[in-house]
Design a protein around this motif. Structure first.
Motif, PDB file in Angstrom:
ATOM      1  N   GLN A 137       0.857  -1.175   0.000  1.00  0.00           N
ATOM      2  CA  GLN A 137       0.000   0.000   0.000  1.00  0.00           C
ATOM      3  C   GLN A 137       0.897   1.231   0.000  1.00  0.00           C
ATOM      4  O   GLN A 137       1.803   1.326   0.823  1.00  0.00           O
ATOM      5  CB  GLN A 137      -0.878   0.039   1.249  1.00  0.00           C
ATOM      6  CG  GLN A 137      -1.856  -1.106   1.336  1.00  0.00           C
ATOM      7  CD  GLN A 137      -2.695  -1.012   2.583  1.00  0.00           C
ATOM      8  OE1 GLN A 137      -3.666  -0.287   2.620  1.00  0.00           O
ATOM      9  NE2 GLN A 137      -2.285  -1.743   3.619  1.00  0.00           N
ATOM     10  N   VAL A 138       0.632   2.135  -0.915  1.00  0.00           N
ATOM     11  CA  VAL A 138       1.452   3.331  -1.042  1.00  0.00           C
ATOM     12  C   VAL A 138       0.541   4.550  -0.964  1.00  0.00           C
ATOM     13  O   VAL A 138      -0.436   4.646  -1.717  1.00  0.00           O
ATOM     14  CB  VAL A 138       2.218   3.354  -2.389  1.00  0.00           C
ATOM     15  CG1 VAL A 138       3.098   4.590  -2.483  1.00  0.00           C
ATOM     16  CG2 VAL A 138       3.028   2.085  -2.569  1.00  0.00           C
ATOM     17  N   LEU A 179      10.003   2.792  -5.436  1.00  0.00           N
ATOM     18  CA  LEU A 179       9.185   3.702  -4.627  1.00  0.00           C
ATOM     19  C   LEU A 179      10.056   4.684  -3.838  1.00  0.00           C
ATOM     20  O   LEU A 179       9.736   5.870  -3.743  1.00  0.00           O
ATOM     21  CB  LEU A 179       8.275   2.917  -3.684  1.00  0.00           C
ATOM     22  CG  LEU A 179       7.176   2.095  -4.357  1.00  0.00           C
ATOM     23  CD1 LEU A 179       6.471   1.215  -3.340  1.00  0.00           C
ATOM     24  CD2 LEU A 179       6.185   3.016  -5.067  1.00  0.00           C
ATOM     25  N   ARG A 180      11.159   4.199  -3.270  1.00  0.00           N
ATOM     26  CA  ARG A 180      12.071   5.087  -2.525  1.00  0.00           C
ATOM     27  C   ARG A 180      12.655   6.164  -3.430  1.00  0.00           C
ATOM     28  O   ARG A 180      12.817   7.308  -3.028  1.00  0.00           O
ATOM     29  CB  ARG A 180      13.197   4.270  -1.896  1.00  0.00           C
ATOM     30  CG  ARG A 180      12.902   3.834  -0.486  1.00  0.00           C
ATOM     31  CD  ARG A 180      14.153   3.272   0.190  1.00  0.00           C
ATOM     32  NE  ARG A 180      13.841   1.994   0.784  1.00  0.00           N
ATOM     33  CZ  ARG A 180      14.007   0.806   0.221  1.00  0.00           C
ATOM     34  NH1 ARG A 180      14.518   0.684  -0.966  1.00  0.00           N
ATOM     35  NH2 ARG A 180      13.673  -0.301   0.845  1.00  0.00           N
ATOM     36  N   GLU A 181      12.972   5.764  -4.653  1.00  0.00           N
ATOM     37  CA  GLU A 181      13.562   6.699  -5.619  1.00  0.00           C
ATOM     38  C   GLU A 181      12.532   7.723  -6.087  1.00  0.00           C
ATOM     39  O   GLU A 181      12.810   8.915  -6.139  1.00  0.00           O
ATOM     40  CB  GLU A 181      14.099   5.905  -6.814  1.00  0.00           C
ATOM     41  CG  GLU A 181      14.694   6.764  -7.909  1.00  0.00           C
ATOM     42  CD  GLU A 181      15.079   5.924  -9.114  1.00  0.00           C
ATOM     43  OE1 GLU A 181      14.731   6.330 -10.236  1.00  0.00           O
ATOM     44  OE2 GLU A 181      15.712   4.865  -8.913  1.00  0.00           O
ATOM     45  N   PRO A 234      10.186   9.369  -2.135  1.00  0.00           N
ATOM     46  CA  PRO A 234      10.884   9.068  -0.879  1.00  0.00           C
ATOM     47  C   PRO A 234      10.073   9.383   0.380  1.00  0.00           C
ATOM     48  O   PRO A 234      10.330   8.806   1.431  1.00  0.00           O
ATOM     49  CB  PRO A 234      12.155   9.919  -0.943  1.00  0.00           C
ATOM     50  CG  PRO A 234      11.922  10.909  -2.027  1.00  0.00           C
ATOM     51  CD  PRO A 234      10.871  10.369  -2.932  1.00  0.00           C
ATOM     52  N   GLN A 235       9.085  10.263   0.289  1.00  0.00           N
ATOM     53  CA  GLN A 235       8.298  10.619   1.473  1.00  0.00           C
ATOM     54  C   GLN A 235       6.959   9.876   1.540  1.00  0.00           C
ATOM     55  O   GLN A 235       6.142  10.155   2.400  1.00  0.00           O
ATOM     56  CB  GLN A 235       8.064  12.124   1.513  1.00  0.00           C
ATOM     57  CG  GLN A 235       9.355  12.895   1.733  1.00  0.00           C
ATOM     58  CD  GLN A 235       9.109  14.390   1.812  1.00  0.00           C
ATOM     59  OE1 GLN A 235       8.151  14.901   1.247  1.00  0.00           O
ATOM     60  NE2 GLN A 235       9.971  15.080   2.522  1.00  0.00           N
ATOM     61  N   ALA A 236       6.748   8.939   0.636  1.00  0.00           N
ATOM     62  CA  ALA A 236       5.486   8.194   0.628  1.00  0.00           C
ATOM     63  C   ALA A 236       5.393   7.315   1.877  1.00  0.00           C
ATOM     64  O   ALA A 236       6.402   6.863   2.426  1.00  0.00           O
ATOM     65  CB  ALA A 236       5.401   7.328  -0.626  1.00  0.00           C
TER      66      ALA A 236
END
Length: 176
Positions: free
Chosen positions: A94-95, A147-149, A152-154
């Protein structure tokens, strides 16, 4: 049989049966009960032989118990490594992107072959797009790196999924 050889044998038997125990549990939890039962057959057979060997020699050679225990500890570690390497099953990711870029991120992930479901959510700071992505565990590190790339604040959560039927999964290219 020499003491040194019997110590190694007990140690290796214990490493094998505890590693198989981890594999069996993983298979059963992932819904592969028949294969898990077959692994359990070998696991318990090795366990009984090793335990019988140790109990038979316990009074005359208590050091055998030490190798039995060391084999258990090593088998626990190796079983964890094995479970990580096999990475059977799927995960639900989940993002919740930090800003308003949820739809763009969803499109980019779809272009990479991921199946993405978009939901509208309401958070403390207003409307948010919630992305649901079901991914094979082997591909999870790659997705998380993306996702981190990209975001990054997700806020990202990974949920263990027992079974998935249908849906879209990225094709794994041979040689990768």
């Amino acid at each position: 049989m020499s003491d040194g050889f019997s110590y190694v044998l007990v140690f290796l038997a214990r490493v094998a049966d505890v590693s198989l125990s981890t594999l069996r549990l993983m298979l059963v939890f992932r819904g592969q009960r028949l294969l898990g039962s077959l692994v359990g057959l070998f696991e318990v057979s090795i366990y009984i032989v090793a335990l019988g060997f140790v109990v038979e020699r316990l009074h005359e050679d208590p050091i055998t118990l030490l190798f039995y225990a060391l084999g258990f500890a090593s088998g626990s570690y190796l079983g964890g490594v094995l479970e990580e390497r096999l990475a059977l099953g799927v995960e639900m990711v989940q993002v919740i992107p930090h800003g308003s870029g949820g739809r763009i991120l969803a499109g980019d992930l779809r272009q990479q072959g991921y199946g993405v479901t978009e939901l509208e959510g309401q958070g403390r700071e207003g409307h948010r797009t919630v992305l649901l992505i079901t991914v094979e565990r082997k591909r999870l590190p790659q997705l998380l790196a993306t996702l981190r790339e990209r975001e990054p604040q997700a806020f990202v959560t990974v949920l263990d999924t027992r079974r998935a039927i249908g849906g879209v999964f990225p094709r794994v290219r041979k040689g990768k």
